[in-house]
Design an enzyme around this catalytic site. Structure first.
Site, short mmCIF file in Angstrom:
data_model
loop_
_atom_site.label_atom_id
_atom_site.label_comp_id
_atom_site.label_asym_id
_atom_site.label_seq_id
_atom_site.Cartn_x
_atom_site.Cartn_y
_atom_site.Cartn_z
N GLU A 286 5.11 9.53 0.63
CA GLU A 286 5.67 9.21 1.94
C GLU A 286 6.47 7.91 1.94
OE1 GLU A 286 5.17 10.21 5.76
OE2 GLU A 286 5.92 11.71 4.38
N GLU B 91 -6.68 6.98 6.86
CA GLU B 91 -5.85 8.19 6.90
C GLU B 91 -6.67 9.36 6.35
OE1 GLU B 91 -1.58 9.35 7.64
OE2 GLU B 91 -2.73 7.51 7.98
N LYS C 54 10.34 3.18 3.59
CA LYS C 54 10.49 4.58 3.21
C LYS C 54 11.73 4.78 2.33
CE LYS C 54 8.13 7.02 6.94
NZ LYS C 54 8.25 8.15 7.89
N ARG D 295 -3.62 9.77 10.88
CA ARG D 295 -4.31 8.51 11.14
C ARG D 295 -5.63 8.83 11.84
NH1 ARG D 295 -2.18 3.35 12.07
NH2 ARG D 295 -3.88 1.83 12.05
N LYS E 292 2.00 4.66 1.47
CA LYS E 292 1.92 5.31 2.77
C LYS E 292 1.48 6.76 2.55
CE LYS E 292 4.39 5.97 7.11
NZ LYS E 292 3.92 7.35 7.32
N GLU F 39 0.85 -1.19 0.00
CA GLU F 39 0.00 0.00 0.00
C GLU F 39 0.89 1.25 0.00
OE1 GLU F 39 -2.60 0.05 3.34
OE2 GLU F 39 -3.63 -1.81 2.79
N LYS G 124 1.91 -5.40 3.95
CA LYS G 124 1.05 -6.06 4.93
C LYS G 124 0.88 -7.54 4.59
CE LYS G 124 -1.64 -1.91 6.07
NZ LYS G 124 -3.01 -1.31 6.16
#
Length: 982
Positions: free
Chosen positions: A479, A379, A503, A326, A321, A319, A484
């Site tokens: 970002e 988010e 990142k 949040r 970021k 996914e 997951k």
């Protein structure tokens, strides 16, 4: 599942409603009568609360002293206590005293100890400068005096060592002129009452009398701790989990599902009471603590391995970021509530129903008709319809407020991107797999374009797919990524390898390093207090950007740089700019020389500024150039880091705006050509490879499973001839179900039985005290061994095979492997480790070795190991990047110990140092992931190394061992060019 009504969910009763939702709100001071009506079953204290002075004398200061290792080591029985045991004893003694002398209602004191978790008291509207101005008036001192100036300008250096620590600066000034020299008589209850009043006071005239009363009734130490409570910056050397565990075994679990200190204190006042497992589930209109993503691994391959994917089902999800906040959304029959990750209520901002707020008024039809109640996790980001893109997080609150004032305007708006569902129609879903939750989410929520959307994901099977996605988000200045495990359940308030951040790091520099002029400076805090710890840098205005007749010495802000400096660098910069710094006056900014940002918004104004012709030029490297509205140039650097002071350059030869634009275009062109070249090379390599395929016999047993590293296939069957009875799931060091454990053991040759008595020497494996294990303990006929023993045996087996050893023996059982054992076994396991806990039979992991060195007495040089390991336990996870050594987590280091064909003894300890610093150690020079090579100054060997690596797509840096040590001492990654072999 065909539609929403077909979702097969268990009949789980709803958890009780959060009692903090009492209708009073956080801006109301409740009387005892109010509390009695709202919480009739709350515990009552039998005596008044303890004095506030006792809180800091018997809890805060002992904990802080233990953190700094300034108190003696206690004794529990005949064994010396370790720091974490001393910490727990201090807390246990205070809680025990409270129960005995006050009563079972610990809420009054816990909301002071864990002030940052108390959401029943609103914010104080007080920052450091405001408190400083209040104290100046309370003490009736001249604001222009030395002490008056020091209070308001607390970051500025002075004669004291407290610069950057506001509470300590207040203590030093207050103790010179105290109203009291002995502890005051204010009780904890009275302090809470006064803090409630202070939280409701928004003007100085209301705040001043309360601060005066505090000053008149407290000594300097009490006031210092009071200020830390107001600032919500305690840092006493113990985490919230430590306090929760000391109060009640279920305290952390209850806080995770409610985010309410009040519930933790009042529902769990009785130690004999235990929560029902079904009560540990999220519930509607009760703020829970969300699952967090684990920090990224050293490599993408390590990240994939950490998820324990199976060859039969190697799928994971990728996914993007998001750069937002949040948020959790609760909905029931037309009513909404929103909370942030920090449990801050944002319902008024985003909406409580379909007729108000900046978001919910647009969500009619967002849920399937079968949805009556739902909890969504996602988010909140800002979408700009005019630019047709997501804009920076800093604009979110402004966009939400504008959405309330002008609900149907075309300006930036909040957009809720949902990636998980935790509750549906009265049932909690946290124990369902992510894949099942995703199915429920997609059938429950309908997209409302650019208002509420289900966040997308990519299905992947290999680490190379993460790299492709990462390159894509880097190009879009995103970002990063989150990967997951779709088979994972939702774990409240936890970081684990089922969700991991990825990142962009310093994989490549942005073209050539950039030469920037320093325009301003910012005073540091904490360990950098008293110095200018970061600098505002800018670009020279030239060409088409310079107005006709304009000042040629005019600069525009471009970035802030604060990383990569050593103490020597700071000292040198201070020397070179001595007496040239000018305090920044917001009313008279130096617009003739410096443009901060258009419209007066954006980057923080510096504390001091300097004329460009009196300034210096810094060489700065970064990952990329990104667009931004924070700096006047309109662009900035992503991850900027200091490299050198360019003493050979001045403001006239530093980088200009036109030169930056040209450089960026050139770098992007070269990058595209390099990626094309690498892809062509990869195709050639793939075409030239011949893959050896193994034939499988239908019905034959499998080879040992690929469990931990498994770089070696085949080999002896580790558990052949051994029998096992698995009683429970594995909890540590990794979570694994009973069936998975049995399959793992069988894949290594072991036999599985479903009864303990099938074979006389059956190994009983279990990790928690369930009914079966309790029965075994009573019988006393079998030892119960933790699954960690299985994992250690397999890990050692594979390490031995990699070294060319037989690896066909199982490890002796150590104390850490035993859940329950007879006295004879306990004596035997004690002989498997040495006096420091080092195993005689197996290789320790990095974590175990770090802990062993931390606890081992002696005077050898343990450079930052103790501080690093201790910091991992005690600091907020978001601060990990600032810890000594953690900055090496993305490096792969090869230590070359050859010197004219012989071993270089001076380099041997370097591998150990690099390992503790977070790096992965490569044992083979041919490892293509190597980023740095530590070598000696032997010219012949250096030529051999350079020849060996010159054809790689990414050439490692060859440096001396001093780079590692100096970086650790400076607590930042230093530029490698300072440490090249001569």
């Amino acid at each position: 599942m065909s539609d929403i009504d077909d979702i097969d969910l268990p009949d789980i009763p709803r958890a009780p409603v959060d009692p903090s939702g009492d209708g009073f709100g956080s801006n109301t001071i409740l009387t005892d009568a109010d509390l009695d009506r709202a919480y009739p079953n709350r515990p009552r204290n039998k005596n008044p609360t303890l004095p506030f002075a006792d809180l800091y004398l018997s809890l805060f200061e002992p904990l802080l002293a233990n953190k700094k290792k300034k108190i003696g080591v206690g004794i529990r029985g005949t064994r010396a206590l370790k720091p974490h045991e001393i910490r727990r004893d201090i807390i246990d003694q205070f809680i025990s005293r409270w129960r005995n002398e006050v009563g079972n209602d610990i809420y009054p004191v816990l909301r002071l100890i864990l002030c940052e978790k108390d959401r029943d008291r609103s914010v104080y509207h007080l920052k450091e400068k405001t408190i400083g101005r209040l104290l100046v008036k309370v003490m009736k001192i001249n604001k222009d005096s030395d002490d008056g100036y020091a209070l308001v300008n607390w970051k500025h250096p002075g004669a004291s060592k407290s610069a950057g620590d506001f509470a300590l600066r207040c203590y030093e000034i207050i103790r010179k002129r105290p109203m009291r020299t002995t502890p005051g008589n204010l009780t904890i209850s009275q302090v809470n009452s006064m803090l409630d009043s202070l939280s409701l006071a928004s003007k100085e005239g209301e705040q001043l009398p309360i601060m005066t009363e505090f000053y008149n009734n407290m000594n300097a130490s009490e006031l210092m701790w009071l200020i830390r409570i107001i600032m919500r910056q305690m840092k006493v050397g113990a985490t919230e989990r430590t306090f929760f565990d000391a109060w009640h075994p279920d305290a952390a679990a209850l806080f995770n599902i409610s985010s309410s200190l009040k519930r933790v204190c009042w529902e769990l006042s009785d130690l004999e009471f235990r929560m029902d497992p079904d009560g540990k589930s999220v519930s509607l209109m009760s703020c829970f603590q969300p699952q967090l993503a684990q920090f990224q691994k050293r490599s993408l391959d390590d990240a994939v391995k950490a998820m324990n994917l199976t060859p039969e089902d190697p799928v994971f999800w990728i996914e993007e970021k998001l750069d937002g906040e949040r948020m959790q959304m609760h909905y029931e029959n037309g009513n909404f509530m929103f909370w942030s990750r920090k449990a801050k209520d944002y319902t008024r901002l985003y909406g409580s129903c379909f007729d108000d707020g900046s978001l919910t008024r647009h969500l009619r039809g967002a849920f399937d008709t079968g949805v009556k109640s739902i909890i969504l996790d996602g988010e909140m980001i800002t979408w700009d319809p005019r630019l047709d893109c997501v804009v920076s997080f800093g604009t979110l609150k402004t966009a939400a407020l504008e959405g309330i004032r002008n609900p149907y305007g075309d300006g930036p708006r909040p957009l809720f991107r949902v990636f998980d569902i935790l509750h549906l129609n009265g049932e909690c879903l946290i124990n369902y797999t992510l894949q099942d939750r995703r199915t429920a989410l997609e059938r429950s929520v309908k997209t409302v374009v650019r208002r509420l959307e289900v966040h997308g994901y990519e299905v992947a099977r290999e680490a190379v797919e993460i790299e492709r996605a990462l390159r894509k988000v880097i190009s879009e200045a995103s970002e990063g990524l989150v990967i997951k495990n779709p088979r994972s359940v939702y774990r409240l308030n936890d970081r684990n390898d089922d969700w991991m951040k990825v990142k962009p790091e310093y994989m490549t520099e942005f073209g050539e390093s950039l030469d920037l002029v320093v325009l301003g400076g910012y005073w540091g805090s904490g360990t950098r207090g008293g110095i200018l710890s970061s600098y505002l840098c800018g670009l020279r205005v030239d060409g088409n950007h310079l107005e006709p007749g304009g000042n040629p010495m005019k600069f525009r802000s471009f970035c802030k740089v604060g990383g990569g400096f050593t103490a020597n660098d700071y000292s040198k910069i201070a020397h070179m700019t001595d007496s040239q710094w000018i305090p920044w006056d917001p009313k008279k900014p130096p617009n003739e020389y410096i443009e901060i940002v258009a419209g007066g918004r954006g980057v923080d104004q510096p504390d001091v500024w300097i004329r460009p012709d009196k300034s210096i030029v810094l060489e700065v490297k970064a990952a990329s150039v990104i667009p931004t509205d924070e700096f006047r140039v309109g662009k900035s650097l992503r991850f900027p880091r200091f490299r050198h002071i360019r003493e050979d350059k001045d403001w006239q030869s530093a980088l200009s705006i036109s030169e930056l634009i040209a450089l960026k275009e050139e770098v992007e062109k070269e990058k595209a050509e390099e990626e094309k070249r690498i892809e062509v090379e990869k195709r050639k390599q793939r075409a030239g490879k011949r893959i050896k395929r193994e034939y499988a016999v239908l019905g034959a047993s499998d080879k040992p499973a690929d469990f931990i590293s498994s770089t070696v296939q085949g080999g002896p069957w580790l558990f052949e001839g051994h029998s096992f009875y698995v009683v429970s799931d594995a909890a540590t060091p990794k979570k694994m179900g009973k069936a998975e454990m049995e399959h793992l053991i069988k894949s290594y040759g072991g036999k599985i039985y479903q009864t303990k008595d099938a074979v006389s020497d059956t190994h009983v494996i279990g990790d928690r005290n369930n009914v079966k294990i309790s029965a075994l303990k009573k019988e006393g006929t079998h030892d119960v061994i933790r699954p960690a023993w299985i994992f250690d045996c397999i890990r050692q087996h594979e390490l031995d095979l990699q070294r060319g050893q037989k690896g066909d023996y199982i490890l002796p059982i150590e104390a850490r492997h035993v859940l329950h054992a007879t006295a004879s076994v306990e004596r035997r396991v004690a002989a498997t480790v040495d006096q420091y806990g080092d195993s005689y039979a197996r290789d320790l992991t990095t974590e175990e070795l770090s802990k062993l060195l931390q606890d081992m007495p002696g005077t050898f040089d343990r450079t930052f190991v103790v501080a690093f390991a201790k910091g991992l336990c005690e600091r907020d996870q978001r601060e990990l990047d600032e810890l000594p050594g953690w900055m090496f987590k993305t490096f792969v280091i090869y230590v070359d110990t050859r010197d004219h064909g012989e071993a270089n003894e001076n380099l041997k300890p370097t591998a150990c140092l690099a390992l503790f610093a977070g790096a992965r150690i490569a044992h083979d020079l041919h490892d293509i992931e190597i980023t740095h090579i530590v070598a000696s100054n032997c010219q012949q060997r250096l030529r051999e190394l350079r020849e060996a690596i010159k054809w790689r797509p990414r050439i490692p840096r060859i440096i001396t061992k001093d780079w590692l040590k100096s970086s650790l001492e400076a607590r930042t990654v230093l530029d490698e060019e300072r440490f090249l072999p001569v």
